[in-house]
Motif scaffolding. Structure first.
Motif, PDB file in Angstrom:
ATOM      1  N   LYS A   1      15.931  64.241  15.136  1.00  0.00           N
ATOM      2  CA  LYS A   1      16.140  62.787  15.216  1.00  0.00           C
ATOM      3  C   LYS A   1      16.820  62.036  13.962  1.00  0.00           C
ATOM      4  O   LYS A   1      17.346  61.115  14.441  1.00  0.00           O
TER       5      LYS A   1
ATOM      6  N   VAL B   1      24.849  58.460  15.283  1.00  0.00           N
ATOM      7  CA  VAL B   1      25.056  56.869  16.018  1.00  0.00           C
ATOM      8  C   VAL B   1      25.988  56.153  15.171  1.00  0.00           C
ATOM      9  O   VAL B   1      27.012  55.512  15.355  1.00  0.00           O
TER      10      VAL B   1
ATOM     11  N   THR C   1      22.794  65.521  22.143  1.00  0.00           N
ATOM     12  CA  THR C   1      23.404  63.921  22.041  1.00  0.00           C
ATOM     13  C   THR C   1      24.898  63.769  21.746  1.00  0.00           C
ATOM     14  O   THR C   1      25.907  63.078  22.206  1.00  0.00           O
TER      15      THR C   1
ATOM     16  N   HIS D   1      20.549  56.930  26.732  1.00  0.00           N
ATOM     17  CA  HIS D   1      20.459  58.450  26.691  1.00  0.00           C
ATOM     18  C   HIS D   1      18.928  58.711  26.319  1.00  0.00           C
ATOM     19  O   HIS D   1      18.618  58.606  24.888  1.00  0.00           O
TER      20      HIS D   1
ATOM     21  N   THR E   1      26.368  52.084  24.562  1.00  0.00           N
ATOM     22  CA  THR E   1      25.456  53.397  24.484  1.00  0.00           C
ATOM     23  C   THR E   1      24.133  53.128  23.786  1.00  0.00           C
ATOM     24  O   THR E   1      24.581  52.455  22.517  1.00  0.00           O
TER      25      THR E   1
ATOM     26  N   CYS F   1      21.275  55.560  22.303  1.00  0.00           N
ATOM     27  CA  CYS F   1      20.646  56.843  22.190  1.00  0.00           C
ATOM     28  C   CYS F   1      19.084  56.669  21.670  1.00  0.00           C
ATOM     29  O   CYS F   1      19.010  55.982  20.685  1.00  0.00           O
TER      30      CYS F   1
ATOM     31  N   ALA G   1      27.959  62.474  24.009  1.00  0.00           N
ATOM     32  CA  ALA G   1      29.013  61.410  23.598  1.00  0.00           C
ATOM     33  C   ALA G   1      30.407  62.236  23.599  1.00  0.00           C
ATOM     34  O   ALA G   1      31.473  61.232  24.101  1.00  0.00           O
TER      35      ALA G   1
ATOM     36  N   VAL H   1      20.188  62.411  15.031  1.00  0.00           N
ATOM     37  CA  VAL H   1      20.659  61.163  15.537  1.00  0.00           C
ATOM     38  C   VAL H   1      21.053  59.906  15.202  1.00  0.00           C
ATOM     39  O   VAL H   1      21.879  59.224  15.416  1.00  0.00           O
TER      40      VAL H   1
ATOM     41  N   ILE I   1      27.894  51.600  20.088  1.00  0.00           N
ATOM     42  CA  ILE I   1      26.684  52.694  20.079  1.00  0.00           C
ATOM     43  C   ILE I   1      25.750  52.149  19.147  1.00  0.00           C
ATOM     44  O   ILE I   1      25.965  51.849  17.979  1.00  0.00           O
TER      45      ILE I   1
ATOM     46  N   ASP J   1      17.934  67.870  21.442  1.00  0.00           N
ATOM     47  CA  ASP J   1      17.757  66.328  20.820  1.00  0.00           C
ATOM     48  C   ASP J   1      18.770  65.918  20.299  1.00  0.00           C
ATOM     49  O   ASP J   1      19.225  64.687  20.298  1.00  0.00           O
TER      50      ASP J   1
ATOM     51  N   SER K   1      21.147  53.182  18.305  1.00  0.00           N
ATOM     52  CA  SER K   1      19.719  54.025  18.691  1.00  0.00           C
ATOM     53  C   SER K   1      18.652  53.036  18.519  1.00  0.00           C
ATOM     54  O   SER K   1      18.776  51.814  18.024  1.00  0.00           O
TER      55      SER K   1
END
Length: 279
Positions: A179, A186, A108, A86, A125, A127, A112, A182, A200, A104, A202
């Motif tokens: 971010k 995750v 995300t 991603h 995954t 990200c 998901a 994010v 998952i 962002d 990142s």
């Protein structure tokens, strides 16, 4: 069973570099991008170098729930979801603070949410996050973190503005905060996916030499100073980030879950070392 891969933001930049790696592990690759023509061009080019893998462009705004449902249906019709990179996202010079959060972080979480029912043993995954929140900012505030942990709440944007204040309208600050969200997303998603045998992670790129990265550097002198502080004394390359993503998606990383991989040439380590030397 046919293994299916997805790369969002796959039409250019780091997304395209990730897409070059995925034919090694999937039978069908969906190149997802808001730029329909760009995704189509990239799919044609990749098809020439990876003739065994079927590569399809898929025009999509990752904040569009209906479009994400179509994506999930397409994957389910093709086979088993094996890998998701991603990479779609926007940076501080590209939009206002609300759009940055929406693409962002909220995007995300929406991606998901749409793909979670397809996750199975072996699904992986990655990200794209950023090193930005590791340099400080509101994402370190516990009150802000609690709000970041609920990106799909209807009043999310209003709550984050109330918690941070007017400074959140600074797009650089908003980007860092999104971010950071994010990173947290995750971690939580890894706990949800683990019992299914899915993973998952990142990646957090540092200063990377891409068209988007150069656009940011032109308007933000801080990025030049970060490059100067990087122990490897250069910017990163998109293919170096893609190599890290490919590892995290591979079977070699089968026990790596819920973590962020920093791909920054050591600049964060250098800044930490410098800060420690001042105390």
């Amino acid at each position: 069973m046919t293994n299916v891969g997805i790369v969002t933001g796959g039409g250019r930049g780091m997304g395209l570099e990730c897409a070059r790696r995925l034919p090694e592990i999937v039978d069908v690759l969906l190149l997802v991008d808001l730029d329909e023509a760009g995704a189509a061009r990239a799919a044609r080019a990749l098809s020439e170098t990876s003739p065994v893998t079927r590569i399809e462009p898929f025009a999509l705004d990752v904040t569009d729930r209906d479009g994400l449902a179509r994506l999930a249906d397409r994957v389910a019709g093709l086979g088993t979801l094996r890998a998701v990179a991603h990479a779609a996202g926007i940076s501080p010079t590209m939009a206002d603070w609300r759009r940055i959060f929406t693409v962002d972080l909220i995007g995300t979480a929406l991606l998901a949410e749409a793909l979670r029912p397809l996750a199975t043993a072996g699904t992986a995954t990655v990200c794209f996050a950023s090193m930005a929140p590791l340099l400080g900012g509101p994402a370190s505030d516990p009150a802000v973190r609690a709000i970041l942990d609920e990106p799909l709440a209807e009043d999310f944007l209003d709550r984050i503005r109330d918690a941070v204040g007017p400074s959140i309208e600074d797009t650089g600050l908003a980007y860092s905060c999104a971010k950071g969200g994010v990173h947290r997303f995750v971690s939580h998603e890894a706990v949800r996916l683990g019992p299914l045998g899915a993973r998952i992670c990142s990646v957090s790129p540092g200063v990377i030499d891409t068209p988007q990265g150069r656009q940011e550097a032109a308007s933000n002198p801080t990025l030049g100073r970060l490059t100067d502080a990087t122990p490897l004394a250069r910017t990163g390359r998109a293919e170096e980030v893609a190599a890290a993503v490919a590892f995290l998606l591979s079977d070699q990383a089968s026990f790596v879950n819920g973590i962020d991989l920093l791909v920054d040439g050591g600049v964060h380590a250098a800044l930490r070392t410098h800060a420690a030397s001042l105390h």
